[in-house]
Scaffold this motif. Structure first.
Motif, short mmCIF file in Angstrom:
data_model
loop_
_atom_site.label_atom_id
_atom_site.label_comp_id
_atom_site.label_asym_id
_atom_site.label_seq_id
_atom_site.Cartn_x
_atom_site.Cartn_y
_atom_site.Cartn_z
N ARG A 52 -37.29 1.47 -3.84
CA ARG A 52 -36.48 0.39 -4.47
C ARG A 52 -37.54 -0.15 -5.62
O ARG A 52 -38.59 -0.03 -5.40
N PRO A 53 -36.89 -0.35 -6.54
CA PRO A 53 -37.60 -0.75 -7.91
C PRO A 53 -38.42 -2.18 -7.69
O PRO A 53 -37.87 -3.05 -7.11
N MET A 54 -39.51 -2.40 -8.11
CA MET A 54 -40.25 -3.66 -7.89
C MET A 54 -40.22 -4.35 -9.14
O MET A 54 -40.70 -3.95 -10.11
N LEU A 55 -39.52 -5.51 -9.12
CA LEU A 55 -39.09 -6.23 -10.16
C LEU A 55 -39.87 -7.07 -10.44
O LEU A 55 -40.19 -8.28 -9.64
N SER A 56 -40.82 -7.28 -11.68
CA SER A 56 -41.36 -8.49 -11.90
C SER A 56 -41.26 -9.02 -13.33
O SER A 56 -40.97 -8.50 -14.15
N PHE A 57 -41.62 -10.33 -13.46
CA PHE A 57 -41.15 -11.04 -14.73
C PHE A 57 -42.41 -12.02 -15.13
O PHE A 57 -42.75 -12.68 -14.12
N VAL A 58 -42.63 -11.96 -16.27
CA VAL A 58 -43.90 -13.19 -16.43
C VAL A 58 -43.06 -13.95 -17.83
O VAL A 58 -42.64 -13.54 -18.77
N ASP A 59 -43.03 -15.18 -17.39
CA ASP A 59 -42.50 -16.30 -18.23
C ASP A 59 -41.17 -15.82 -18.75
O ASP A 59 -40.64 -16.01 -19.78
N GLY A 60 -40.47 -15.44 -17.69
CA GLY A 60 -38.98 -14.92 -17.80
C GLY A 60 -38.77 -13.57 -18.28
O GLY A 60 -37.63 -13.09 -18.29
N GLN A 61 -39.70 -12.62 -19.02
CA GLN A 61 -39.45 -11.79 -19.67
C GLN A 61 -39.77 -10.60 -18.61
O GLN A 61 -40.72 -10.42 -17.66
N PRO B 14 -41.29 -0.58 -11.34
CA PRO B 14 -41.62 0.91 -10.99
C PRO B 14 -41.17 0.88 -9.57
O PRO B 14 -40.80 -0.17 -8.98
N ASP B 15 -40.81 2.20 -9.03
CA ASP B 15 -40.25 2.17 -7.80
C ASP B 15 -41.39 2.13 -6.70
O ASP B 15 -42.14 3.03 -6.86
N ALA B 16 -41.12 1.53 -5.81
CA ALA B 16 -42.40 1.37 -4.82
C ALA B 16 -42.35 2.49 -4.01
O ALA B 16 -43.26 2.84 -3.12
N GLY B 17 -41.47 3.38 -3.94
CA GLY B 17 -41.37 4.60 -2.92
C GLY B 17 -41.87 5.86 -3.73
O GLY B 17 -42.12 6.98 -3.11
N VAL B 18 -42.17 5.48 -5.13
CA VAL B 18 -42.61 6.67 -5.87
C VAL B 18 -44.28 6.40 -6.15
O VAL B 18 -44.78 5.38 -6.21
#
Lengths: 339, 339
Positions: free
Chosen positions: B219-228, B233-237
């Motif tokens: 599944r994609p690892m979603l990260s945000f810095v200051d709301g952006q 990236p996909d954690a399985g790839v």
């Protein structure tokens, strides 16, 4: 006060209070069931544990007391939330590096070396050292360690000393053959540092009298290999960083939780002439690990002469008070092949 | 099954079973009071916890259920006996080294990098990242981690996969400015890796359906810095070593105790053309830490352009199921100055 953890089928064992001569013990359960439980609320339980210790020595608990059997003990903390091991005897570090022709950075005298060790499965005082292969270069390291209560981030070395609640004796088992490859990867030790073993008793600093100066324990570290005396350097001598400094180093960027174990690194004394120590057989103080002897042999003869531990080898580590009584009880381990 | 730990004034909090949509929860106390307690006897409690989870979803526990509040959560394990963090996305490692002109040894593709981290004081999902100085180069690292039961020494990668009981989402906070000096000392990370934070929920592998292949989470690892949006990236790839291999690496010379947390390292995907990934704003998948973006900037422009986190900076890390629901709940942290 001397505390130990008896095996009782649970992961954390049963906390007991041990007599100063290590002959008898009494359950600590009326005050705290486990050592981690006691450390979690040390300010609430310390007085109660001390009262029970006093009562044990006064003969007031003779009906509850039982014989103390070191073979029935886990490590005082069978598992801990943190094991941070320093390398405070910089003499030892300089020697090991000299033997491989590497100069030691001057900063090593002012900035402690410390690694994060595994703390999930400590070995019993009499637990076998189980290794996959003699080719791994199985070695012992005799060390002193302290256990802290909750330490705030950014603590000073002076304040850190007040967070030391217990003192331990450690065998930081090391697989020398795996260290060069692992350190070359840059992320520190992992496979080269299997489970460490601890002597049966954890002592409050007041048990040592003047031998504990608040940050160092001034007693000889006695180690034996296959029954022969191997080392007796003084743990209070040549310890460049005291436990206050080591705890402060560990807490520089994060708090330390109660039950954190901080180690001294292998105890090592310079010889009287300032050079590397000599073997006990030659009138010296010996060493607290085989690697240091092998280093001295390399410096003297061009190559090490003493082998690392083999399957069946026995290691004993102990520290005695001035009257010759064992302070912590002994670590007595045999090396055994895995599987 | 989704598990979380509510703050209740104790060090280990109160274990709850959370609904799949993260809206409701019910106490797990009739089966296990804490998550470590559950892991200590997983084979005895897993069925009972699953039954309670089923009952929660069937509406049979409506009288006991309460609203689930991620802000009231500790990390699933507020403190753990082991945190062993791999670096399984070798793409990330090669990139970082390339930016500083260092070639990566070929063995890094076959022998996992792993460091022993501090596990005594994990941060709450919404806990501040407290740092002594912005000059320390404060960074986040979005990772997946697994929690094991008791793993025997010398386990194979195949067998290791069967010891994975829970999956977690981690922010492995890193102080980039302290890393070069610390790694140069040779003993690995210590001060440069302060406390890590975890998302509220720990999930059993069956919760992911086909997205969990036994060793990797796709599944994609979603990260945000200051709301952006910063990374997806996909954690399985591009995960060179799966969790079975990472657990086996950790257990090569010692057993791992129940509750051991093993991390994947920063999730990182190559770009479609095989080169380093591009920022999200340029149509790429972005990154899971600032250091990787800065590395790409260095490779492209000769110097990094994006600063590390500052006091007041906000980081959000999350992973969603195919239907858009949050799998673990989010890590949402603000950087704050110490003192």
């Amino acid at each position: 006060m001397k505390l130990a953890t008896l095996k009782n089928g649970s992961r954390d064992g049963a906390l007991v209070i041990v007599s100063r001569d290590l002959t008898r013990c009494v359950s600590a359960a009326p005050v705290a069931a486990t050592l981690q439980g006691a450390l979690d609320r040390w300010h609430e339980v310390a007085a109660g544990l001390a009262q029970r210790s006093d009562a044990l020595h006064a003969g007031a608990l003779d009906d509850e007391a039982q014989a103390f059997d070191p073979q029935a003990c886990h490590a005082p903390l069978p598992r801990a939330y943190q094991w941070a091991d320093g390398s405070a005897y910089v003499n030892h570090v300089e020697l090991v590096r000299r033997a491989r022709g590497a100069e030691m950075p001057a900063s090593f005298w002012t900035d402690p070396l410390m690694y994060q060790g595994g703390s999930d499965s400590f070995l019993d005082p009499h637990g076998d050292i189980v290794a996959g292969s003699e080719a791994h270069g199985i070695d012992f390291e005799a060390e002193v360690a302290v256990v802290t209560d909750d330490v705030p981030m950014g603590v000073t070395a002076d304040a850190a000393r007040t967070h030391i609640r217990l003192v331990l004796l450690v065998n930081d088992v090391s697989l020398r053959g795996l260290i060069p490859g692992e350190l070359a990867k840059g992320f520190g030790f992992f496979q080269s540092k299997p489970s460490s073993a601890f002597a049966p008793c954890a002592l409050t600093p007041d048990e040592f009298g003047a031998a504990w100066d608040g940050g160092r324990l001034h007693r000889p570290m006695l180690s034996f290999v296959d029954g022969q005396p191997f080392g007796k350097p003084d743990a209070g001598v040549d310890m460049t960083f005291d436990f206050g400094q080591l705890v402060a180093h560990a807490a520089k960027t994060r708090p330390l939780a109660a039950g954190t174990v901080v180690g001294s690194g292998t105890v090592s004394n310079r010889d009287a002439d300032g050079g590397p120590g000599r073997p006990i057989a030659e009138g010296g103080l010996g060493y607290s690990c085989l690697a240091e002897l092998r280093t001295v042999e390399t410096l003297r003869h061009g190559a090490p002469q003493t082998p690392f531990l083999k399957f069946g080898s026995r290691v004993r580590i102990e520290m005695q008070g001035e009257d010759g009584t064992s302070l912590f009880g002994a670590i007595e381990q045999t090396v055994r092949a895995a599987g």
